[in-house]
Design an enzyme around this catalytic site. Structure first.
Site, PDB file in Angstrom:
ATOM      1  N   ARG A 211       8.072   8.358   5.994  1.00 60.16           N
ATOM      2  CA  ARG A 211       7.875   9.797   6.172  1.00 60.16           C
ATOM      3  C   ARG A 211       8.365  10.259   7.545  1.00 60.16           C
ATOM      4  O   ARG A 211       8.896  11.372   7.682  1.00 60.16           O
ATOM      5  CB  ARG A 211       6.397  10.146   5.984  1.00 60.16           C
ATOM      6  CG  ARG A 211       5.935   9.983   4.528  1.00 60.16           C
ATOM      7  CD  ARG A 211       4.430   9.989   4.417  1.00 60.16           C
ATOM      8  NE  ARG A 211       3.860  11.200   4.984  1.00 60.16           N
ATOM      9  CZ  ARG A 211       2.583  11.317   5.328  1.00 60.16           C
ATOM     10  NH1 ARG A 211       1.739  10.296   5.167  1.00 60.16           N
ATOM     11  NH2 ARG A 211       2.135  12.456   5.830  1.00 60.16           N
TER      12      ARG A 211
ATOM     13  N   ARG B  22       0.839  -1.191   0.000  1.00 60.35           N
ATOM     14  CA  ARG B  22       0.000   0.000   0.000  1.00 60.35           C
ATOM     15  C   ARG B  22       0.877   1.244   0.000  1.00 60.35           C
ATOM     16  O   ARG B  22       1.937   1.284   0.620  1.00 60.35           O
ATOM     17  CB  ARG B  22      -0.885   0.019   1.249  1.00 60.35           C
ATOM     18  CG  ARG B  22      -1.770  -1.198   1.396  1.00 60.35           C
ATOM     19  CD  ARG B  22      -2.516  -1.144   2.716  1.00 60.35           C
ATOM     20  NE  ARG B  22      -3.279  -2.350   2.955  1.00 60.35           N
ATOM     21  CZ  ARG B  22      -3.967  -2.580   4.073  1.00 60.35           C
ATOM     22  NH1 ARG B  22      -3.979  -1.674   5.038  1.00 60.35           N
ATOM     23  NH2 ARG B  22      -4.632  -3.711   4.219  1.00 60.35           N
TER      24      ARG B  22
ATOM     25  N   ASP C 159       0.359   5.404   0.899  1.00 65.22           N
ATOM     26  CA  ASP C 159      -0.585   6.271   1.594  1.00 65.22           C
ATOM     27  C   ASP C 159      -1.145   7.343   0.663  1.00 65.22           C
ATOM     28  O   ASP C 159      -0.649   7.565  -0.438  1.00 65.22           O
ATOM     29  CB  ASP C 159       0.102   6.945   2.788  1.00 65.22           C
ATOM     30  CG  ASP C 159       0.573   5.952   3.837  1.00 65.22           C
ATOM     31  OD1 ASP C 159       0.052   4.818   3.852  1.00 65.22           O
ATOM     32  OD2 ASP C 159       1.470   6.306   4.623  1.00 65.22           O
TER      33      ASP C 159
END
Length: 258
Positions: free
Chosen positions: A196, A51, A53
């Protein structure tokens, strides 16, 4: 029923991530609609390597598609691209063994994060502009602490009681290209928001707002600091996914900010 391996690039700015969601526009959701149009089929399965984001981009996301069709791979790719929005593009399609699984068979994933040292009129959706001066040497020194098998509980919102927060990081490098600072992270897999928060903490070290020792502290005990420094999604790209004994691809060419 054939199984196809798809290599996909996308600009994630307008999407709520990869995974299909109810009442939200996603990359997987757009791909599903394109497969329906291209093949005329309603029953098929699409699995991504991982995945991404909301707002995160991909240079080479990998997915596998099981669909009953006689279309040749090149024809399938062309038809998908005719239907997909302009910010999603299928770079390649090939037939693979039914034993191949885009997520489970991946042995390494690489992410690229782009930091701009100046304001830019053109690359804003693909960088994080940091106004303060950045010491790349300090960032490189701090990045070394991430390598190896580490507990990234402080770098994610995943529940450690539901999901392991231990990740094997092969490398974290910090390079410069014009007015860009490029952070590349290669690992076995990644947790939600992990890259991040790693980048945000490294930038804090680079600007002098945070001491490098805070990285080690966040890796050995639960810390709220990485969450407060989370880098924006705009600068993050899934750069590659590798399988088997494949060598790592050469670094992608960044968006120039000179």
């Amino acid at each position: 029923m054939p199984r196809f391996k798809l290599i996909i690039e996308y600009a994630g700015t307008r999407y709520c991530g990869w995974q299909i969601q109810t009442n939200a526009r996603t990359i997987q959701g757009e791909l599903v609609k394109a497969v329906q149009t291209a093949t005329g089929r309603d029953r098929f399965e699409v699995y991504g390597a991982g995945r991404t984001d909301a707002g995160v981009h991909a240079l080479a996301q990998v997915a596998h598609l099981d669909v009953g069709t006689s279309l040749a791979p090149a024809t399938l790719a062309a038809r998908l691209n005719e239907t997909l929005p302009s910010d999603i593009h299928v770079r390649g399609v090939e037939v693979v063994s039914h034993r191949f699984h885009a997520r489970h068979d991946a042995v390494a994933r690489g992410y690229l994060y782009q930091i701009a040292r100046r304001r830019t009129a053109f690359a804003k959706p693909y960088v994080w502009w940091v106004r303060d001066p950045i010491d790349v040497g300090r960032m490189r020194a701090g990045a070394a602490a991430f390598a190896g098998m580490r507990d990234f509980a402080s770098f994610t919102d995943d529940d450690p009681e539901e999901k392991s927060t231990t990740v094997a990081i092969a490398s974290v490098t910090v390079d410069e290209a014009g007015d860009l600072v490029l952070v590349r992270v290669v690992g076995s897999h990644f947790l939600w928001k992990m890259v991040r928060r790693m980048v945000g903490l490294l930038v804090g070290v680079g600007t002098g707002a945070v001491h490098a020792r805070e990285i080690g502290r966040a890796l050995t005990a639960r810390s709220d600091l990485p969450a407060t420094l989370t880098a924006p999604a705009s600068g993050l790209f899934l750069e590659f996914v590798t399988y088997g004994d494949a060598v790592l691809p050469p670094p992608a060419v960044p968006f120039a900010v000179d």
